[in-house]
Motif scaffolding. Sequence first.
Motif: not given
Length: 350
Positions: A167-191
Motif C-alpha cells: 500500500r504505497w507510498p511507504q510513509m512514516a513520521t519521524v521524531r524530532e532530533g532523532v536523526m542527525p542533521m548533516s552539514e549544508a553544502k551550498p555548492s549542491r545543485k538541484g531542481q
Amino acid sequence: MIDVNRKGEVWIFAEQEAGQLSDVPLELLTKARELADTLKVPVGAMLLGSGVKSLAETLIARGADKVYLVDDAKLARYQNASYRTAICSLIEQFKPQICLYGATAMGRDLAPTVASAMKCGLTADCTDLQIGDHKPAGSEVNHENLLLQIRPAFGGNIIATIVNYDRWPQMATVREGVMPMSEAKPSRKGQVVACKGGLDALVLPLEVLESERREKKVNLKASRIIVAGGAGVGSRDNFKLIWDLAHCLGAAVGGSRAAVDLGYVDHDHQVGQTGTTVRPALYVACGISGAVQHRAGMQEAAKILAINTDREAPIFSIAHYGIVGDMNIVIPKMIKAIRGGASIEQAAKA
Ligand SMILES: Cc1cc2nc3c(=O)[nH]c(=O)nc-3n(C[C@H](O)[C@H](O)[C@H](O)COP(=O)(O)OP(=O)(O)OC[C@H]3O[C@@H](n4cnc5c(N)ncnc54)[C@H](O)[C@@H]3O)c2cc1C
C-alpha cells in the motif's frame, strides 16, 4: 494508493511556518539521502506555502535533488485541507516510493490524513529507518528494498520493525532530533519543480484571522550540556539546585516526565519519548531512574553522568560516570568545586 514503484523517489515534507524551515525537515533530508543512495533514486522535498521559493536553496544544500514547490495563497498558513490536497496531488502525479514527515504537531496532523486519503500505510513516531527485505510468513515472495520503519512499541518495551509492501507510498513520521542533521553544502545543485497542487477548486474551511506563536522557553536540542532533574529532586523549590548546577556549567535544564508531571519544571524541558530527543556532549541526570522512555531521549549523549541514591537505578547501565549518593549533598559540592575552577570531571570526583 499508488502502485509499487521501485523507481519512485524518496520524499520528505519540508515543514515550514511563516517562511522558516524547522529543523526536522533538515534532519529528514539527511536520512532520506542515505535511503535514496541505497535505493539509487533521487531525493525530493515537498515545499508548500506562499512566497516560500527561497527555502528551496536550503533544502537542496541539505541533500534534496528536487524540490516540488506548491506556492499558493491557500497554503499561506497551515490548514489540513489545503496541505493534504496539495500533497495527495503531488503523490498522485510523481509517485514517490517513500514519504517522510516530522512527528511534529503539524506532521502528526497532516500525515495520517494523507494516508487516509491515499489509502496507504503510515508508521508514526519512527526512531530509525533502514532499507531491507521482507518475506511474509507463508509467502514465497521476498519483497526487496522496503522501508524498514523502526519504532518503540508497548511503552518502549519492544522495538518494532514495520513494513508496507503493497500500500504505497511507504510513509512514516519521524521524531524530532532523532536523526542527525548533516552539514549544508551550498555548492549542491538541484531542481525546483513548480507544481499546481490541485487547489483551484478548494474552498478553505477556515479563515485564520490572527495567530500567535509561542516560542519554546529552551532549545534543548542545541545545548552542548544538559543538567536534568527527575522526581528524585523532591520539589519545585529544590529544582533550584538543578538550575544552579546548569548555570555553573553554561548548560540547559532538562527534566524527566515525572519531574514535569509533578510541576518541578515546565514541559518544554522534558527529555524523552514524549519530550525532546537530545544528543549533547554531556548529560547530567540527577534523581532520574532512567526509565526506557527517558533513555529514548538522551542515550545518544556523548557522555552521561548520573547521580542517584539507588545503585540499581537503570540510568547507571548507560552512564559513563555514576555517583551513588544524595543529589542534595553531591550537587552543592560539585557547584563549589566548579566555581573554584574544577572541571566537571574533577567536580564529580570531589
Ligand atoms: C508512553 C509513555 C511515554 C513516556 N515518556 C516519557 C518521556 O518522554 N520522558 C520521561 O522522562 N519519562 C517518560 N515516561 C515516564 C517514564 O516511564 C518514567 O515514569 C519517568 O521517566 C520517571 O521519571 P524519574 O526517573 O524522574 O522518576 P522515578 O522513576 O520516580 O525516579 C526517581 C529517581 O530518583 C532517585 N532519587 C530519589 N531521591 C534522590 C536523591 N535525593 N538524590 C539522588 N537520587 C534520588 C531514585 O532512586 C529514583 O531512581 C513515559 C511513560 C510512558 C508510558
